[in-house]
Design a protein around this motif. Structure first.
Motif, PDB file in Angstrom:
ATOM      1  N   PHE A  36       5.167  -4.887  -5.383  1.00  0.00           N
ATOM      2  CA  PHE A  36       4.804  -5.965  -6.304  1.00  0.00           C
ATOM      3  C   PHE A  36       3.944  -7.000  -5.595  1.00  0.00           C
ATOM      4  N   ILE A  37       4.354  -7.384  -4.392  1.00  0.00           N
ATOM      5  CA  ILE A  37       3.561  -8.348  -3.612  1.00  0.00           C
ATOM      6  C   ILE A  37       2.191  -7.750  -3.276  1.00  0.00           C
ATOM      7  N   LEU A  38       2.181  -6.469  -2.884  1.00  0.00           N
ATOM      8  CA  LEU A  38       0.911  -5.814  -2.563  1.00  0.00           C
ATOM      9  C   LEU A  38       0.005  -5.741  -3.796  1.00  0.00           C
ATOM     10  N   ILE A  42      -3.719  -7.365  -4.228  1.00  0.00           N
ATOM     11  CA  ILE A  42      -4.879  -6.562  -4.634  1.00  0.00           C
ATOM     12  C   ILE A  42      -5.487  -7.105  -5.926  1.00  0.00           C
ATOM     13  N   ALA A  43      -4.641  -7.415  -6.911  1.00  0.00           N
ATOM     14  CA  ALA A  43      -5.141  -7.843  -8.224  1.00  0.00           C
ATOM     15  C   ALA A  43      -5.896  -9.157  -8.134  1.00  0.00           C
ATOM     16  N   TYR A  44      -5.350 -10.124  -7.378  1.00  0.00           N
ATOM     17  CA  TYR A  44      -5.988 -11.429  -7.318  1.00  0.00           C
ATOM     18  C   TYR A  44      -7.083 -11.506  -6.260  1.00  0.00           C
ATOM     19  N   GLY A 324     -12.208  -8.693 -16.961  1.00  0.00           N
ATOM     20  CA  GLY A 324     -11.491  -7.933 -15.951  1.00  0.00           C
ATOM     21  C   GLY A 324     -11.409  -8.739 -14.665  1.00  0.00           C
ATOM     22  N   PRO A 325     -10.570  -8.302 -13.749  1.00  0.00           N
ATOM     23  CA  PRO A 325      -9.643  -7.155 -13.871  1.00  0.00           C
ATOM     24  C   PRO A 325      -8.376  -7.527 -14.636  1.00  0.00           C
ATOM     25  N   ILE A 329      -1.830  -4.897 -15.500  1.00  0.00           N
ATOM     26  CA  ILE A 329      -1.823  -3.434 -15.364  1.00  0.00           C
ATOM     27  C   ILE A 329      -1.810  -3.041 -13.902  1.00  0.00           C
ATOM     28  N   ILE A 330      -2.583  -3.746 -13.066  1.00  0.00           N
ATOM     29  CA  ILE A 330      -2.632  -3.427 -11.642  1.00  0.00           C
ATOM     30  C   ILE A 330      -1.267  -3.634 -10.998  1.00  0.00           C
ATOM     31  N   ILE A 331      -0.632  -4.775 -11.303  1.00  0.00           N
ATOM     32  CA  ILE A 331       0.682  -5.057 -10.714  1.00  0.00           C
ATOM     33  C   ILE A 331       1.720  -4.060 -11.215  1.00  0.00           C
ATOM     34  N   PHE A 332       1.687  -3.743 -12.511  1.00  0.00           N
ATOM     35  CA  PHE A 332       2.639  -2.762 -13.051  1.00  0.00           C
ATOM     36  C   PHE A 332       2.429  -1.387 -12.411  1.00  0.00           C
ATOM     37  N   PHE A 333       1.191  -1.028 -12.171  1.00  0.00           N
ATOM     38  CA  PHE A 333       0.908   0.256 -11.526  1.00  0.00           C
ATOM     39  C   PHE A 333       1.496   0.306 -10.122  1.00  0.00           C
TER      40      PHE A 333
END
Length: 358
Positions: A36-38, A42-44, A324-325, A329-333
């Motif tokens: 989750f932290i990773l 990545i997302a932000y 985007g992004p 979705i990125i964090i859930f993935f």
């Protein structure tokens, strides 16, 4: 009986796996939290982008006007014009056309004004200001080091020459910017409605709207120039020919008038024959000039009729929010990846690793 036994075995295996996962719930939770932290990092770290779409419809003025041109030609007494009405450029070619290098080079120097600036800059200069994720800088360090070493041995003249765009021989920097602009610009066709959607995606909403609008304008100019080029060439040729025939007619008219004024009271047959010849020359010159003038009027109408009509269904507007992004979705993935990876390790990975070690 066998089917019931199989169902019982499956239920027992499922219960066993669930118990095994439950006993290792702390490990699974810790891995999910780590992922989750990773995922958040990545997302932000990915810069926000803004997407602007322009919807337009291409209506060819040539195909539907051939009957009008043919009717006009028949009234004026000349041959049929207008051709078969088939056109080599249609909306299906827009996606390839907007991704072509010549088209991107036309967008290269379009002036844009980002939100953080007060003075307009070219699109190529703006591409240098776009942010990248932190890992792209890490991965690009070796290339920058090599480029810095090479720049030490290159002269200032060569550096200035690299700024000049030669479509036949692009530099590495120019090719990189062109590739980035190609990724930001796209066009697609809606087969149901027949409309074309031109989209531009950049990190600045003002730039995205400006480039989307400019791309549509240049696309319109290209199509209009392509479809009217042959008709315009014919029109230019007829204008030149009409001017020459007009001068010849005026010259023949002046020669006949001068001769008649000079021989007003002369009744010699030779003089009358010469006057008749000059009058015939004047009549023939006028007929030729009149026919060319008629063809010129039809050619001008053909140029106007060949121009396609673009209907802008949805114009470019500055977006209010990023496209985007999608951080959720990125964090859930990443959370799902951590859960799936830890579960696989607990259920199968440990036993597989133990068997490999043995």
């Amino acid at each position: 009986m066998r089917q019931e036994n199989k169902n019982e075995v499956l239920e027992i295996d499922l219960i066993t796996h669930l118990k095994k996962l439950w006993l290792n719930k702390k490990l699974i939770c810790s891995i999910c939290i780590t992922f989750f932290i990773l995922g958040c990092i990545i997302a932000y770290s990915i810069p926000k982008t803004y997407k602007v779409e322009v919807t337009l419809s291409l209506e060819s003025g040539q195909n539907g006007s051939n009957n009008n041109l043919a009717g006009m030609a028949s009234i004026l007494g000349i041959g049929s014009i207008g051709g078969s009405g088939q056109d080599a450029v249609n909306s299906t070619m827009f996606p390839d056309l907007i991704q072509s290098t010549p088209f991107i080079l036309e967008m290269y120097n379009v002036k844009v004004t980002p939100l953080k600036l007060t003075q307009p800059i070219s699109l190529s200069d703006y591409m240098d200001t776009q942010k990248k994720p932190w890992w792209s800088y890490v991965l690009g360090l070796p290339g920058k080091a090599i480029g810095g070493i090479i720049s030490l041995f290159s002269s200032e003249k060569e550096i200035n020459e690299n700024r000049i765009i030669d479509p036949f021989r692009l530099t590495g920097e120019q090719n990189g910017k062109i590739s980035a602009i190609k990724e930001a610009l796209s066009a697609s066709e809606d087969k149901k409605s027949g409309m074309t959607i031109v989209s531009a995606t950049f990190q600045d909403p003002e730039v995205a709207a400006t480039i989307a609008d400019s791309a549509v304008v240049k696309l319109q100019e290209y199509i209009i120039d392509y479809r009217t080029r042959k008709a315009q060439e014919d029109c230019n040729y007829l204008e030149k020919l009409c001017k020459e025939r007009k001068e010849e007619y005026y010259k023949a008219q002046k020669a006949y008038a001068d001769f008649m004024d000079a021989n007003r009271n002369v009744v010699l047959q030779r003089t009358q024959a010469e006057g008749t010849r000059l009058q015939n020359d004047m009549s023939i010159a006028f007929q030729i000039y009149s026919q060319v003038e008629t063809q010129l009027q039809v050619a001008r109408a053909k140029v106007q009729e060949a121009k396609p009509v673009f209907a802008i269904v949805e114009p470019a507007t500055v977006p209010l929010g990023p496209s985007g992004p999608n951080n959720k979705i990125i964090i859930f993935f990443f959370i799902f990846l951590g859960f799936a990876g830890s579960s696989f390790w607990i259920l199968f990975g440990k036993d597989l690793w133990t068997s490999i070690k043995k």
